[in-house]
Design an enzyme around this catalytic site. Structure first.
Site, PDB file in Angstrom:
ATOM      1  N   GLU A  15       0.839  -1.188   0.000  1.00 55.99           N
ATOM      2  CA  GLU A  15       0.000   0.000   0.000  1.00 55.99           C
ATOM      3  C   GLU A  15       0.882   1.248   0.000  1.00 55.99           C
ATOM      4  OE1 GLU A  15      -3.240   1.104  -0.255  1.00 55.99           O
ATOM      5  OE2 GLU A  15      -2.082   2.961  -0.084  1.00 55.99           O
ATOM      6  N   LYS A  16       0.739   2.077  -1.035  1.00 54.26           N
ATOM      7  CA  LYS A  16       1.650   3.209  -1.253  1.00 54.26           C
ATOM      8  C   LYS A  16       1.504   4.342  -0.247  1.00 54.26           C
ATOM      9  CE  LYS A  16      -1.355   5.270  -4.799  1.00 54.26           C
ATOM     10  NZ  LYS A  16      -2.271   4.174  -5.130  1.00 54.26           N
ATOM     11  N   HIS A  17       0.467   4.345   0.561  1.00 51.38           N
ATOM     12  CA  HIS A  17       0.247   5.459   1.487  1.00 51.38           C
ATOM     13  C   HIS A  17       0.855   5.245   2.876  1.00 51.38           C
ATOM     14  CE1 HIS A  17      -2.981   6.343  -1.420  1.00 51.38           C
ATOM     15  NE2 HIS A  17      -2.687   7.588  -1.116  1.00 51.38           N
ATOM     16  N   HIS A  45       4.030   6.601  -4.609  1.00 52.14           N
ATOM     17  CA  HIS A  45       2.854   7.459  -4.503  1.00 52.14           C
ATOM     18  C   HIS A  45       3.021   8.633  -5.464  1.00 52.14           C
ATOM     19  CE1 HIS A  45       0.001  10.404  -2.987  1.00 52.14           C
ATOM     20  NE2 HIS A  45      -0.664   9.389  -2.487  1.00 52.14           N
ATOM     21  N   HIS A  51      -2.537  15.425  -6.649  1.00 53.63           N
ATOM     22  CA  HIS A  51      -2.475  14.244  -5.784  1.00 53.63           C
ATOM     23  C   HIS A  51      -1.073  14.124  -5.200  1.00 53.63           C
ATOM     24  CE1 HIS A  51      -3.075   9.567  -5.472  1.00 53.63           C
ATOM     25  NE2 HIS A  51      -3.055  10.153  -4.284  1.00 53.63           N
ATOM     26  N   CYS A 115      -2.431  12.175   2.810  1.00 52.01           N
ATOM     27  CA  CYS A 115      -2.581  12.328   1.366  1.00 52.01           C
ATOM     28  C   CYS A 115      -3.755  13.263   1.112  1.00 52.01           C
ATOM     29  CB  CYS A 115      -2.830  10.966   0.703  1.00 52.01           C
ATOM     30  SG  CYS A 115      -3.351  11.108  -1.033  1.00 52.01           S
ATOM     31  N   HIS A 118      -6.458  10.764  -0.248  1.00 47.88           N
ATOM     32  CA  HIS A 118      -6.767   9.492   0.401  1.00 47.88           C
ATOM     33  C   HIS A 118      -6.637   9.502   1.916  1.00 47.88           C
ATOM     34  CE1 HIS A 118      -5.641   8.311  -3.828  1.00 47.88           C
ATOM     35  NE2 HIS A 118      -6.866   7.854  -3.709  1.00 47.88           N
TER      36      HIS A 118
END
Ligand code: FE2
Length: 130
Positions: A15-17, A45, A51, A115, A118
């Site tokens: 998961e990139k976050h 990310h 973004h 983010c 997100h």
């Protein structure tokens, strides 16, 4: 509803976050040690005007302490903004922060990243003393 209900957790390798906390697992007592916090190490990310990661906050909870200690807040404020339009600017900050801290107690480091699309993401790393 509590804000903690909105803080998301996942495996950073998938998961990139999720913030990734890089430092030794064992620190020398009362000796400053460098810590680097970033994200997107396995899955990048985006870093665009639309973004991006806005900030990372890092906290330390010594074992047995009732409260967490705020180690630092790191803002990433340039994402290609320009009068020419989104992503046309020449400057970007990367979502990575390095700092040093020392402690007389083992405990837990926690990083929270935001983010702009997100929301909030958290990870933790156990810290022992040699
Ligand atoms: Fe995102």
């Amino acid at each position: 509803m509590s804000i903690q209900d909105k803080i998301q957790h996942a495996d950073w390798q998938e998961e990139k976050h999720v913030p990734v906390i890089d430092c030794p697992d064992e620190l020398e007592k009362d000796q400053f040690t460098c810590v680097t916090v970033t994200l997107g190490k396995a899955v990048a990310h985006p870093n665009t005007t639309e973004h991006h990661i806005r900030w990372i906050g890092v906290y330390f909870e010594p074992d047995g302490d009732k409260f967490v200690h705020d180690l630092g807040s790191f803002e990433f404020n340039a994402h290609g903004e320009s009068t020419k339009g989104a992503n046309e600017g020449p400057v970007y900050t990367h979502h990575e922060a390095s700092f040093s801290f020392k402690t007389s107690s083992a405990g837990t480091l926690t990083a929270v990243a935001y983010c702009n699309i997100h929301g909030l993401w958290e990870s933790s790393k156990r810290i022992e003393l040699k």
